[in-house]
Each structure stands twice: as structure tokens, then as C-alpha cells.
Design a protein around this motif. Structure first.
Motif, mmCIF file in Angstrom:
data_model
loop_
_atom_site.group_PDB
_atom_site.id
_atom_site.type_symbol
_atom_site.label_atom_id
_atom_site.label_comp_id
_atom_site.label_asym_id
_atom_site.label_seq_id
_atom_site.Cartn_x
_atom_site.Cartn_y
_atom_site.Cartn_z
ATOM 1 N N ILE A 390 0.851 -1.314 -0.311
ATOM 2 C CA ILE A 390 0.014 -0.296 0.040
ATOM 3 C C ILE A 390 0.617 1.293 0.004
ATOM 4 C CG2 ILE A 390 -1.407 1.577 1.685
ATOM 5 C CD1 ILE A 390 -2.542 -1.288 2.073
ATOM 6 N N SER A 391 0.607 2.024 -0.891
ATOM 7 C CA SER A 391 1.189 3.240 -0.826
ATOM 8 C C SER A 391 0.729 4.195 -0.165
ATOM 9 C CB SER A 391 1.549 3.332 -2.495
ATOM 10 O OG SER A 391 1.041 4.813 -2.936
ATOM 11 N N SER A 392 1.170 5.537 0.237
ATOM 12 C CA SER A 392 0.703 6.192 1.691
ATOM 13 C C SER A 392 -0.115 7.189 0.259
ATOM 14 C CB SER A 392 1.310 6.464 2.326
ATOM 15 O OG SER A 392 0.414 7.316 3.239
ATOM 16 N N ARG A 393 -1.320 6.950 1.089
ATOM 17 C CA ARG A 393 -1.670 8.456 0.324
ATOM 18 C C ARG A 393 -1.947 9.565 1.079
ATOM 19 N NH1 ARG A 393 -4.968 7.680 -4.843
ATOM 20 N NH2 ARG A 393 -3.888 5.628 -6.011
ATOM 21 N N ALA A 394 -3.426 10.228 1.747
ATOM 22 C CA ALA A 394 -3.949 11.562 2.325
ATOM 23 C C ALA A 394 -4.538 11.120 3.826
ATOM 24 C CB ALA A 394 -4.979 12.175 2.148
ATOM 25 N N GLY A 395 -5.504 9.524 3.694
ATOM 26 C CA GLY A 395 -5.927 9.585 4.400
ATOM 27 C C GLY A 395 -5.503 8.154 5.121
ATOM 28 N N PHE A 396 -6.693 7.049 4.702
ATOM 29 C CA PHE A 396 -7.024 5.390 5.265
ATOM 30 C C PHE A 396 -5.370 5.094 5.459
ATOM 31 C CE2 PHE A 396 -6.693 0.919 4.745
ATOM 32 C CZ PHE A 396 -7.519 0.059 6.005
ATOM 33 N N SER A 397 -4.695 4.823 3.703
ATOM 34 C CA SER A 397 -3.181 3.902 3.983
ATOM 35 C C SER A 397 -2.143 5.369 4.654
ATOM 36 C CB SER A 397 -3.282 4.946 2.361
ATOM 37 O OG SER A 397 -3.144 5.573 2.210
ATOM 38 N N LYS A 398 -2.999 6.463 5.232
ATOM 39 C CA LYS A 398 -1.144 7.178 5.682
ATOM 40 C C LYS A 398 -1.567 6.810 7.147
ATOM 41 C CE LYS A 398 0.035 11.796 5.669
ATOM 42 N NZ LYS A 398 -0.413 13.206 4.775
ATOM 43 N N GLN A 399 -2.274 6.758 7.586
ATOM 44 C CA GLN A 399 -2.828 6.324 8.910
ATOM 45 C C GLN A 399 -2.484 4.991 9.103
ATOM 46 O OE1 GLN A 399 -6.518 7.404 9.684
ATOM 47 N NE2 GLN A 399 -6.298 6.640 12.175
ATOM 48 N N LEU A 400 -2.834 4.113 8.554
ATOM 49 C CA LEU A 400 -1.885 2.977 7.824
ATOM 50 C C LEU A 400 -0.368 3.429 8.282
ATOM 51 C CD1 LEU A 400 -2.608 -0.453 7.990
ATOM 52 C CD2 LEU A 400 -2.364 -0.080 5.385
ATOM 53 N N HIS A 401 -0.508 3.734 7.148
ATOM 54 C CA HIS A 401 1.549 3.982 7.340
ATOM 55 C C HIS A 401 2.262 4.500 8.397
ATOM 56 C CE1 HIS A 401 5.060 4.057 5.030
ATOM 57 N NE2 HIS A 401 5.665 5.273 5.472
ATOM 58 N N ARG A 402 1.392 5.263 9.382
ATOM 59 C CA ARG A 402 2.170 6.122 10.695
ATOM 60 C C ARG A 402 1.818 4.779 12.264
ATOM 61 N NH1 ARG A 402 -1.185 11.909 9.720
ATOM 62 N NH2 ARG A 402 -0.219 12.974 8.328
#
Ligand SMILES: Cc1cc2nc3c(=O)[nH]c(=O)nc-3n(C[C@H](O)[C@H](O)[C@H](O)COP(=O)(O)OP(=O)(O)OC[C@H]3O[C@@H](n4cnc5c(N)ncnc54)[C@H](O)[C@@H]3O)c2cc1C
Length: 690
Positions: A390-402
Motif C-alpha cells: 500500500i502506498s500512502s495517500r492522504a487518508g486511511f493509507s496514510k494512517q496505516l503507514h503512520r
């Protein structure tokens, strides 16, 4: 309650027109279903031919097959041309890019059909002139409601019959919605005009509740259209989705209260189509997420679990790539399919689509040792894992990364729910030649295809795998797995060519005559470093040596280059290259063996082109190049070599996918595919993550 009013007024012709509409829709869906069945038969016959060691299992064998192949080739060529997207980003501009030719033709035909339905046998004068056309428009509008809902679901009846997944038909769903809005506008405007002329407008509004519901329905429809336009949809997808569901519910309610009894079946049919999809999805969700486990060998200790354990870790911090491993998955999937992932502890009411980045394989017996591709040998515990990249975008994916935190610790473990698999990719191993093109995270789509073919090549004789990445640091993560898969496929007689193009690094020529990959950021390769063969036609940049010194960096082919090194001055390049030569020669004894300690050495400073690595795979495994590869170089050579059908699969940004579609269409036309020239068919399959 549905209204009794005007039930029989002028309705005979209108009902006939509604019936004709559904006959046409039925014939189209029936034809697509027949195509789906024929496709399955063809797939089986190819597998059978491959099992019988036929030299060309994908070639046409008889006259009927030839007619079929020619018709398919003509339709594919006509459908492919597209206007190049105005932008790669999800901005307002993207919304104005027209549909590809094939889709535009379908939309045009649909619009023409509705225009004919609105105007055929309609009165052109007389006392009831406005009412008659308004009633016609009402019938035409309400008749389309079930159809727009039929093609909207992930597991709709339409998808089950035709094997065309919801995400590949949603463009038609949107256009049918727009056509409905126009016909409703005609319906409303003409009634308005008729009542206005007879000075009856105010009275209608006061004494006829159905009219008020009609206005309400029009308002809701307009709202759905506005909130579905691309920028609004992209701005906040979750809000769009919830709003869409609620608005469709409100629209159906308004219609139920507005339409006469004779037309109410359209509302029920629409509700039935939505319910069918939702019911199947709920069943699939439960099936995918309820699983049993046992801690001992006794049957009584089995327990049921809802949801899956998801292990989340960072794959590449710089590129914001997160890996999610879903444990204990029992569903089956194919390469190219995706699932919807939700992690309630992160975002309770969201689920997002992600391609599955590993393949489904039969489980070895529990307790047996096994070696998973790209992973260390492990003792099998009877569970099957599903991987997402998963590449990090603004919402869910970013939160996952963080969530993974700043340090490279053990994976974070969360509870996840999945739904799927969705998508109907072709059977990849029923083509003779497979060309896979990916940029960046698009590799999550193409890598499992390579993996699936490496496990069971069936009809495949040749694979060309192209992956374009921005930074050298991207490579070390998946290169090893890629090389293993390439070798596995080669071991089964498949001719494999793998090219990785780095757009922000560069190649340099070492004294030993090999190109080496340089990094742009001081980041060195891991054990999966690389050496590329000299003279590769894929290189866009190369250093020119005169008497052992470097004079300049010259673009090969005269193509524009995206490499940051293109901006490097000759003197800087010379310095960097001098370091390259000394570094690589000092490491020249490095082993090429997989897993050998890396011999990379970082140059001083942090500028482009300074870090060089000459260890890793031999040039037979993977070829590296610098800058963006030419589409013609990626697609034409394998197509020219193909002796059977080719599939070109591309997962990239909008513009590259448009270019690939246009190029494949042009090449097929020029080579007169299946039109007597002997050139074999080409299927172009594109997948976008937006
Ligand atoms: C079939 C398919 C397969 C995909 N596979 C991958 C993959 O393997 N790896 C990967 O990194 N990305 C993949 N994506 C993209 C991924 O789904 C989005 O990046 C993700 O949903 C973004 O969520 P966000 O809240 O972090 O980002 P946001 O910044 O909120 O959204 C970014 C964009 O993603 C779209 N989006 C957001 N939520 C959804 C949703 N629930 N459904 C559809 N689109 C949505 C929006 O249109 C928006 O423009 C895939 C998309 C599709 C359609």
C-alpha cells in the motif's frame, strides 16, 4: 403510496417502449453472457492444448476460430484509442478527459436509443401535446432506473452473468445516470410548461402530493449527479459513498411515492437488484472473515474467529510503502484481483480496494517445511496469507503507514476485515506472450501475474516484465523476489526478460565494461543489487568514455530523460564516474550469488549518482536501465516475436495507460492482426489505482 393518477393515460405506447428497452437490454446482457461462456470454453481448450504439448496452444485452428479471432481483433482495435489524459492527478482537469473510443461509442449508442425512445410516435400537436411528451419522458426515465442500479454493484446479477466487474462498468453507470437526469428534466419541464399554459401550475403543486415527490426526486437526482462528479468523489471518497447510498434510497422513496401503479415495478426491480448485490456481498463478507482455529489436535478445541490478524510493517519508508499481511485467509483468488480492506480500529466505517500482491497457492501439509517465494523457509502452520502493498495517500493509507511508528520494529498487529476477491482479470497463462508494464506500486498488480505464470506457465512461452521506479532504493525490496520468479519461470521453459527502469538514478560504465546502477541519494542497494549488460537498447543515458575518462553524459536515442543525472554537469559526472570506477573495481571480486553480503559502497556527499553497487544478480536475471523506457521498446519486440496471442497488462498512471492502449491499438492495426497477415491477436488490459 404509489399514485393511481393517470395510470392509463397514454400509457399503452409508453409501456411498449419500456418493454422494448428491456428487450434490448436483455439481448445485450444475453450476448455478453454468451461471450463470457465462449471465453471460458476457449480458456479450457487452451489449457487442454497446452497439456497435450501443442506447440502453439493459443493459435486459431479452424475457420470458425479464425472468424472469431478476426472479429475480436477488429473490436479490440476500435475500442482502444483514447485521448491522452490531460493530467495524471485527481484534479478538475482529469474530469474532462474523454472516454476511450469504444466506451464513447457505447455511450453514444445509448444516448441515441434514449432519444429515439423519447421521440418515437410522439404527438407533435394537439391539446395534450406537452402532457404526452412529458409522460413519455416519465416512462423513459423510470424504465432506466433498474438498469442503472443493475450495473452498479460489485456482485450484481450483471457481473455474475457477464463476468464484467462493477469497477469496469462504472463509467456506464455514471453515463446512464446522466441520461436519466436529462430525461427527467424533459419530463418535468414539459409538465411545467403545460400547466403554466393552462394556468394550473399552482393548483397542481397544492392538490397533487405526487407532484411534490416528483420535484423531490428531481432534486435528489441532481444532488447525486453533482456529488458524483470526479473532483467531489476524489475529494472525500467515504463521504461520497455514504451520500450516494443515502441519496439512492431517498430517490427510490420519492419514485415510489411519485410514479403510477403501472410503473411501480421499476422501483421494486431496482430495489431487488440492489438487495441482490448487498445480500451476496454480506454473505461473501461473512464467509471471508469467519474462520476457525484450533490450539490442540482435539476437535473440541476449535474456535470461531471474526476478522483476521493483519501484520503491518513499513516496506519502504522513503517511498511511504506499507505492507499488510492478512493471516489465515481461506478465500481463493487469482493474480490481478483485489480485495476491500477495512481496519475498524484505524477508521471504523471505511473499506479500501487493494490489489493482492501474492498468488494463491495450494497449501502444503501442515507441519511440512516449505519455501515461500521471496521469504525464508518456514514451517507451515496450515494458514494462507494474503499480501497487500500500500502506498500512502492522504487518508486511511496514510494512517496505516503512520501506525507503524518511526522505527523499524516488529510489525504492528491489528484486526482487519476483508471482502472479495473482486475483479475478473483474464487467465494470464492462456496467452503465448505476456507483457507486463508497471510503474511504482503498480508492481503489486504485475508481480503476482509473473508469480502465477512461474508456478504454472501452461500456454506461456515468453514474458517481458517492465517496472519503472523513481529511486534505486525501491529496487532492493522486490528485486530479489522478481529475480527468483524469473528464474523459476525460465526453469519451466519460459523465455523471461525483466527490465527495471530507474527514473531518478543513473547507469554508469565501469572499466570492466558493465553498466552499474547508481543511486540518487546515497542509499545503497541491499543484497539484491545489480549489474546490467552493456549495450542494452533500453538505456537512455550512458556515460561516454574516452581513454578511460568520462567526458559527458549523453542521452541515447535522443529521448528526453527523466533522470536527475541529466542535470549533472560534465565535470560532476566525471567526478562521480571516477568514484564509480574505483568503487566498482575495488569490489570486482564480489560474489554474484543471491544473498551474498552486499558490496555496495556509498560515495561521499549526498548528491545524485554517487552510490554504486556491482554485486547482486547477473545480467541474465534482470536488466536495469535509466530513465523512462520507450513504450515501443517495451511492447513491439515481444509482439513481433509472438507466435500466438499476446496480452499486454499495464498498471500505471493515467497517461502511461492511455499511451499503452493507443500504442497497442496502432500496432495491431499496422500489423493487420488476424486479417490475413499472420500476425496474432493482442489483448490490452489496463488497471489504474484511482
Ligand atoms: C481496483 C483497485 C486496486 C487498488 N490497489 C492498490 C494497491 O495495491 N496499492 C495501493 O497503494 N493502492 C491501490 N489502490 C488505490 C487505493 O485504493 C487508494 O489509494 C486508497 O483507497 C486511498 O485511500 P486513502 O483514504 O488513504 O486516500 P485518499 O487520499 O483519501 O484518497 C485517494 C484517492 O483514492 C480513492 N479512494 C479513496 N477511498 C477509496 C475507496 N474506498 N474505493 C475506491 N477508491 C477510493 C479516491 O478516489 C481518492 O482520489 C487500488 C485502487 C483500486 C480501485
Amino acid at each position: 403510496m404509489p399514485s393511481d393518477m393517470s395510470d392509463n393515460l397514454f400509457s399503452k405506447t409508453n409501456r411498449d417502449i419500456a418493454r422494448t428497452y428491456w428487450i434490448i437490454v436483455g439481448v445485450v446482457i444475453g450476448s455478453l453472457t454468451a461471450l463470457n461462456i465462449i471465453d471460458r470454453i476457449l480458456v479450457r481448450s487452451r489449457f487442454k492444448a497446452a497439456a497435450n504439448n501443442s506447440p502453439h496452444p493459443t493459435r486459431v485452428k479452424n475457420k470458425i476460430g479464425q472468424i472469431w479471432a478476426t472479429a475480436t481483433a477488429v473490436l479490440r482495435e476500435a475500442a482502444l484509442p483514447s485521448v491522452r489524459s490531460f493530467t495524471n492527478k485527481n484534479t478538475l482537469l482529469a474530469m474532462f478527459t474523454p472516454l476511450p473510443l469504444g466506451r464513447s461509442v457505447v455511450v453514444f449508442i445509448y444516448m441515441a436509443m434514449v432519444a429515439i425512445m423519447l421521440s418515437i410516435n410522439v404527438y407533435t400537436s394537439g391539446y395534450w401535446y406537452y402532457e404526452k411528451i412529458a409522460y413519455r419522458a416519465a416512462w423513459v426515465s423510470v424504465t432506466q432506473i433498474p438498469f442503472v442500479l443493475l450495473i452498479s454493484g460489485r456482485l450484481s446479477l450483471f457481473t455474475l452473468l457477464t463476468n464484467i466487474p462493477g469497477e469496469r462498468i462504472n463509467w456506464l453507470h455514471r453515463w446512464v445516470g446522466r441520461v436519466i437526469l436529462v430525461s427527467v428534466l424533459v419530463h418535468m419541464a414539459l409538465f411545467w410548461r403545460g400547466w403554466d399554459l393552462s394556468d394550473f401550475l399552482q393548483t397542481e403543486l397544492e392538490i397533487m402530493p405526487m407532484v411534490r415527490y416528483g420535484f423531490g426526486g428531481f432534486g435528489v437526482l441532481g444532488w447525486i449527479m453533482f456529488t458524483s462528479i470526479a473532483p467531489v468523489r476524489w475529494y472525500t471518497y467515504e463521504l461520497f459513498y455514504l451520500n450516494h447510498l443515502a441519496s439512492v434510497g431517498a430517490l427510490l422513496w420519492c419514485l415510489y411515492m411519485h410514479v403510477p401503479k403501472s410503473a411501480i415495478y421499476n422501483v421494486w426491480l431496482g430495489i431487488a437488484f440492489v438487495a441482490f448485490d448487498r445480500f451476496l456481498r454480506a454473505a461473501l463478507f461473512l464467509y471471508s472473515n469467519i474462520h476457525s482455529s484450533s490450539t490442540s489436535t482435539t476437535k473440541s478445541s476449535y474456535s470461531l474467529h471474526f476478522g483476521h490478524t493483519a501484520e503491518i510493517d513499513i516496506l519502504d519508508r522513503k517511498e511511504n510503502l506499507t505492507r499488510v499481511v492478512i493471516k489465515d485467509v481461506k478465500m481463493k483468488w487469482r493474480a490481478g484481483q483485489h480485495i476491500y480492506l477495512s481496519i475498524p480500529s484505524l477508521r471504523p466505517f471505511e473499506s479500501h480496494p487493494f490489489s493482492i500482491s501474492n498468488t494463491y497457492e495450494a497449501l502444503p501439509l501442515p507441519g511440512k517445511e516449505y519455501k515461500e517465494l521471496g521469504n525464508a523457509t518456514a514451517t507451515h502452520n496450515g494458514s494462507r496469507d494474503l499480501h497487500l502493498l500500500i502506498s500512502s495517500r492522504a487518508g486511511f493509507s496514510k494512517q496505516l503507514h503512520r501506525k507503524c511508528g518511526p522505527a523499524d520494529n516488529a510489525p504492528v498487529v491489528l484486526k482487519a476485515f476483508i471482502e472479495g476477491p473482486y475483479g475478473s482479470p483474464p487467465a494470464w497463462n492462456t496467452f503465448e506472450t505476456v507483457v507486463l508494464i508497471a510503474t511504482s506500486t503498480g508492481v503489486t498488480f504485475t508481480l503476482p501475474i509473473l508469480e502465477e505464470i512461474a508456478s504454472n506457465p501452461a500456454c506461456v512461452r515468453r514474458i517481458h516484465f517492465h517496472w519503472t521506479v523513481r529511486h534505486v532504493s525501491d529496487l532492493k525490496l522486490l528485486t530479489k523476489r522478481l529475480a527468483r520468479l524469473g528464474n523459476k519461470a525460465r526453469g519451466k521453459g519460459v523465455d523471461v526478460f525483466i527490465n527495471i527502469a530507474v527514473t531518478c538514478g543513473t547507469m554508469k560504465t565501469a572499466k570492466d565494461g558493465k553498466f552499474v546502477v547508481g543511486s540518487d541519494d546515497g542509499d545503497s542497494f541491499g543484497a539484491a543489487g545489480s549489474v546490467a549488460s552493456k549495450g542494452s537498447e533500453y538505456l537512455l543515458l550512458k556515460t561516454v568514455e574516452k581513454d578511460g575518462t568520462v567526458d559527458e553524459i549523453t542521452p541515447v536515442n535522443g529521448e528526453p530523460v527523466a533522470s536527475c543525472c541529466a542535470a549533472t554537469s560534465p565535470s560532476q559526472a566525471a567526478q562521480a564516474h571516477t568514484r564509480t570506477i574505483s568503487t566498482s573495481s575495488s569490489n570486482s571480486s564480489a560474489s554474484d550469488e543471491e544473498g551474498a553480503p552486499c558490496c555496495c559502497a556509498a560515495g561521499t556527499g549526498n548528491s545524485c549518482c554517487e552510490t554504486v553497487c556491482t554485486c547482486g544478480f547477473s545480467s541474465d536475471d534482470i536488466e536495469f536501465s535509466c530513465g523512462r523506457p520507450l513504450i515501443s521498446k517495451m511492447i513491439l519486440p515481444p509482439i513481433e516475436l509472438a507466435e500466438g496471442e499476446t496480452v499486454v497488462a499495464c498498471c500505471a498512471n493515467r497517461r502511461l495507460m492511455d499511451d499503452v492502449r493507443n500504442y497497442v491499438g496502432r500496432v495491431c492495426d499496422e500489423r493487420a492482426v488476424h486479417k490475413g497477415s499472420g500476425a496474432q491477436g493482442v489483448l490490452c488490459w489496463t488497471e489504474g489505482f484511482y
